[in-house]
Scaffold this motif. Structure first.
Motif, short mmCIF file in Angstrom:
data_model
loop_
_atom_site.label_atom_id
_atom_site.label_comp_id
_atom_site.label_asym_id
_atom_site.label_seq_id
_atom_site.Cartn_x
_atom_site.Cartn_y
_atom_site.Cartn_z
N VAL A 63 0.85 -1.20 0.00
CA VAL A 63 0.00 0.00 0.00
C VAL A 63 0.89 1.24 0.00
N PHE A 64 0.76 2.04 -1.04
CA PHE A 64 1.48 3.31 -1.18
C PHE A 64 0.60 4.41 -0.60
N ASP A 68 0.09 8.82 0.58
CA ASP A 68 0.50 10.21 0.73
C ASP A 68 -0.63 10.95 1.43
N GLU A 69 -0.57 12.29 1.40
CA GLU A 69 -1.57 13.06 2.14
C GLU A 69 -2.99 12.85 1.65
N THR A 70 -3.14 12.38 0.42
CA THR A 70 -4.48 12.22 -0.16
C THR A 70 -5.11 10.87 0.14
N GLY A 71 -4.34 9.94 0.72
CA GLY A 71 -4.94 8.66 1.07
C GLY A 71 -4.03 7.47 0.85
N ASP A 72 -4.63 6.28 0.93
CA ASP A 72 -3.92 5.03 0.73
C ASP A 72 -4.21 4.51 -0.68
N PHE A 73 -3.17 3.95 -1.33
CA PHE A 73 -3.31 3.43 -2.69
C PHE A 73 -2.80 1.99 -2.71
N PRO A 74 -3.71 1.02 -2.63
CA PRO A 74 -3.31 -0.39 -2.59
C PRO A 74 -2.93 -0.92 -3.97
N VAL A 75 -2.53 -2.18 -4.01
CA VAL A 75 -2.15 -2.84 -5.26
C VAL A 75 -3.23 -2.62 -6.33
N GLY A 76 -2.78 -2.29 -7.53
CA GLY A 76 -3.71 -2.07 -8.64
C GLY A 76 -4.13 -0.63 -8.82
N SER A 77 -3.70 0.26 -7.93
CA SER A 77 -4.04 1.67 -8.07
C SER A 77 -3.18 2.31 -9.15
N TYR A 78 -3.84 2.98 -10.10
CA TYR A 78 -3.14 3.76 -11.13
C TYR A 78 -3.40 5.23 -10.85
#
Length: 214
Positions: free
Chosen positions: A72-73, A75-85
């Motif tokens: 899970v990547f 930043d300030e805007t939220g969490d971006f799990p696998v598959g997020s572009y």
């Protein structure tokens, strides 16, 4: 620094064949696919974040485009799990981190300077053979699912990059598996055949026309 910087040539990079290189941030390592420049560079990179690692806040003057490959990547805007572009346009600013670790494919300083569009697509549920992710007059980005044994041929008029997410395909005598990358120059030809388990491939095309003249 110049890595695979001749955009008139076909380039293939296999994930297991190149080393991890430590970045300036503790716990963040990179596999450099192509690069022109030092720390601020036009670059295509696989980046691995150890649990708890982060970068300090910074601005992407040339934009940032990434696909989360593992973990899970954040930043300030939220969490971006696998598959997020995700596309963060020029002038965007953030402080990336990965509390539990993450790996991403990221492209930096490759946007139209006038682009101000933020994009976030969750690709995990899509099983369509062709999932559009982004398109403008300069480039097209999509995710494709190739059935086992499917033969795919096309001429990359404006160049193309292919990155394997799952499965494999063969182009000529060369096999591309998980997290392998192929860059075709403008006018380059792909004659691919999906492997026995099919292939899930991220494709970016049309964006190398000017680079291919260098």
């Amino acid at each position: 620094m110049r890595i695979n910087a001749d955009f008139s040539q076909r380039v293939a990079v296999h994930f297991d064949d190149i080393p991890w290189v430590q970045s300036p941030a503790a716990g963040v390592e990179r596999k450099m696919l192509d690069r022109i420049g030092e720390e601020v560079a036009r670059a295509t990179t696989i980046v691995r974040f150890a649990p708890g690692s982060s970068f300090s806040a910074h601005t992407h003057d040339g934009g940032e485009e990434y696909l989360v490959l593992d973990g899970v990547f954040q930043d300030e805007t939220g969490d971006f799990p696998v598959g997020s572009y995700v596309r963060n346009p020029p002038t965007s600013r953030h402080a990336p981190a990965a509390a539990d670790g993450a790996m991403i494919l990221v492209k930096l300083h490759q946007f139209d300077p006038e682009d101000r569009q933020t994009v976030h697509v969750d690709t995990t549920e899509a099983q369509d053979p062709h999932l559009p992710l982004y398109s403008d007059p300069h480039e097209d980005v999509c995710l494709v699912n190739w059935a086992p044994g499917l033969e795919v041929s096309f001429t990359a008029e404006g160049g193309a990059e292919l990155f394997v997410l799952e499965g494999s395909y063969q182009d000529g005598d060369e096999t591309f598996g998980r997290w392998d990358w192929l860059r075709l120059p403008p006018g380059g030809q792909l004659d691919a055949k999906a492997g026995p388990d099919g292939a899930r491939v991220w494709i970016k095309s049309g964006h190398l026309t000017e680079m291919g003249k260098n």
